[in-house]
Design a protein around this motif. Structure first.
Motif, short mmCIF file in Angstrom:
data_model
loop_
_atom_site.label_atom_id
_atom_site.label_comp_id
_atom_site.label_asym_id
_atom_site.label_seq_id
_atom_site.Cartn_x
_atom_site.Cartn_y
_atom_site.Cartn_z
N CYS A 14 13.81 13.94 4.40
CA CYS A 14 12.49 14.54 4.24
C CYS A 14 12.00 14.25 2.82
O CYS A 14 12.73 14.47 1.84
CB CYS A 14 12.58 16.05 4.49
SG CYS A 14 11.08 16.94 4.04
N ALA A 16 9.92 15.80 1.17
CA ALA A 16 9.60 17.02 0.42
C ALA A 16 10.87 17.76 -0.02
O ALA A 16 10.99 18.16 -1.16
CB ALA A 16 8.72 17.93 1.26
N CYS A 17 11.84 17.93 0.93
CA CYS A 17 13.01 18.77 0.61
C CYS A 17 14.32 17.99 0.57
O CYS A 17 15.37 18.56 0.26
CB CYS A 17 13.12 19.91 1.62
SG CYS A 17 13.64 19.35 3.26
N CYS A 29 10.13 17.00 7.24
CA CYS A 29 10.84 17.74 8.30
C CYS A 29 9.96 18.86 8.86
O CYS A 29 8.98 19.28 8.23
CB CYS A 29 12.16 18.29 7.77
SG CYS A 29 11.99 19.68 6.65
N CYS A 32 9.48 21.91 6.62
CA CYS A 32 8.49 21.75 5.54
C CYS A 32 7.07 21.75 6.10
O CYS A 32 6.15 22.33 5.49
CB CYS A 32 8.75 20.47 4.75
SG CYS A 32 10.17 20.62 3.64
ZN LIG Z 1 11.70 19.12 4.41
#
Ligand SMILES: [Zn+2]
Length: 226
Positions: A14, A16-17, A29, A32
């Protein structure tokens, strides 16, 4: 089968994370997607975002899709879009934002979407303009064309991070030019950028477009610092 095998050896993560993505997930994901900080669009003014422009310019709406904070997931996403070649992520998030925007009837009021431009030299270095990618994504869902040949960045300026707010306004006022001005006459222009911090860039671009004949302007940043 082969894709699952590759996923085991080189897990896609992902953006973002950094958690591994499931096969059906793309770029970000599911967790997120549902939990990234989104303040909502078409907020009633005045609010924390409109206060950044308070009294400085005559505009219709200001939106941000995400709230940006230092070290958090949204900052990571913006970093990927600007510095890691993730132009597809910019378009993906722009399309998501455009989809959410299209749920509001007032989004039909925009005639044109104009991204904050990069100077030609910076564009060559990066290979794409992240704000254009976001704007093109938005244009997929609202009834307004994305035009990236109207607002031009004519001056190559180094990062504005070190300059104070007053200096930024002074520098920015002269860096934009408007071409094909016939296309914006009396039109409602939605000006799009990736990140909004002080608002100085959007403000300078907005002033330039109003001076050149735009009827109304609104602002949209994919992420804004609260
Ligand atoms: Zn994520």
């Amino acid at each position: 089968m082969f894709t699952s095998f590759l996923q085991l050896i080189y897990p896609r993560c992902c953006l973002a994370c950094s958690q591994p993505l499931l096969l059906a997930e793309k770029k970000i994901c599911t967790n997120c997607i549902s939990s990234l900080p989104r303040p909502g669009l078409f907020l009633t003014s005045p609010n924390w975002l409109s206060n950044k422009f308070g009294g400085l310019i005559d505009y219709q709406d200001v939106h941000t899709f995400f709230i940006f904070s230092e070290g958090a997931r949204v900052q990571k996403l913006m970093h990927q879009i600007k510095y890691k070649g993730e132009f597809e992520l910019g378009e993906f998030l722009g399309a998501w934002c455009g989809y959410e925007l299209s749920k509001f009837p007032d989004s039909m009021d925009y005639d044109l979407i104009i991204p904050i431009p990069l100077h030609q030299k910076r564009l060559k270095e990066r290979g794409y303009n992240q704000a254009s990618c976001i704007a093109k994504g938005i244009a997929q869902y609202i009834n307004a064309a994305c035009e990236d040949h109207i607002l031009i960045k004519s001056t190559y300026s180094n990062s504005l991070i070190q300059q104070n707010r007053q200096d930024r306004f002074t520098v920015l006022a002269s860096v934009f030019d408007v071409e094909n001005i016939n296309l914006i006459q009396n039109k409602h222009v939605l000006i799009v950028d990736d990140t909004l911090t002080t608002g100085a860039t959007l403000l300078a671009a907005g002033e330039k477009l109003l001076d050149a004949g735009a009827g109304k302007i609104s602002f949209l940043a994919l992420a804004a610092l609260k």
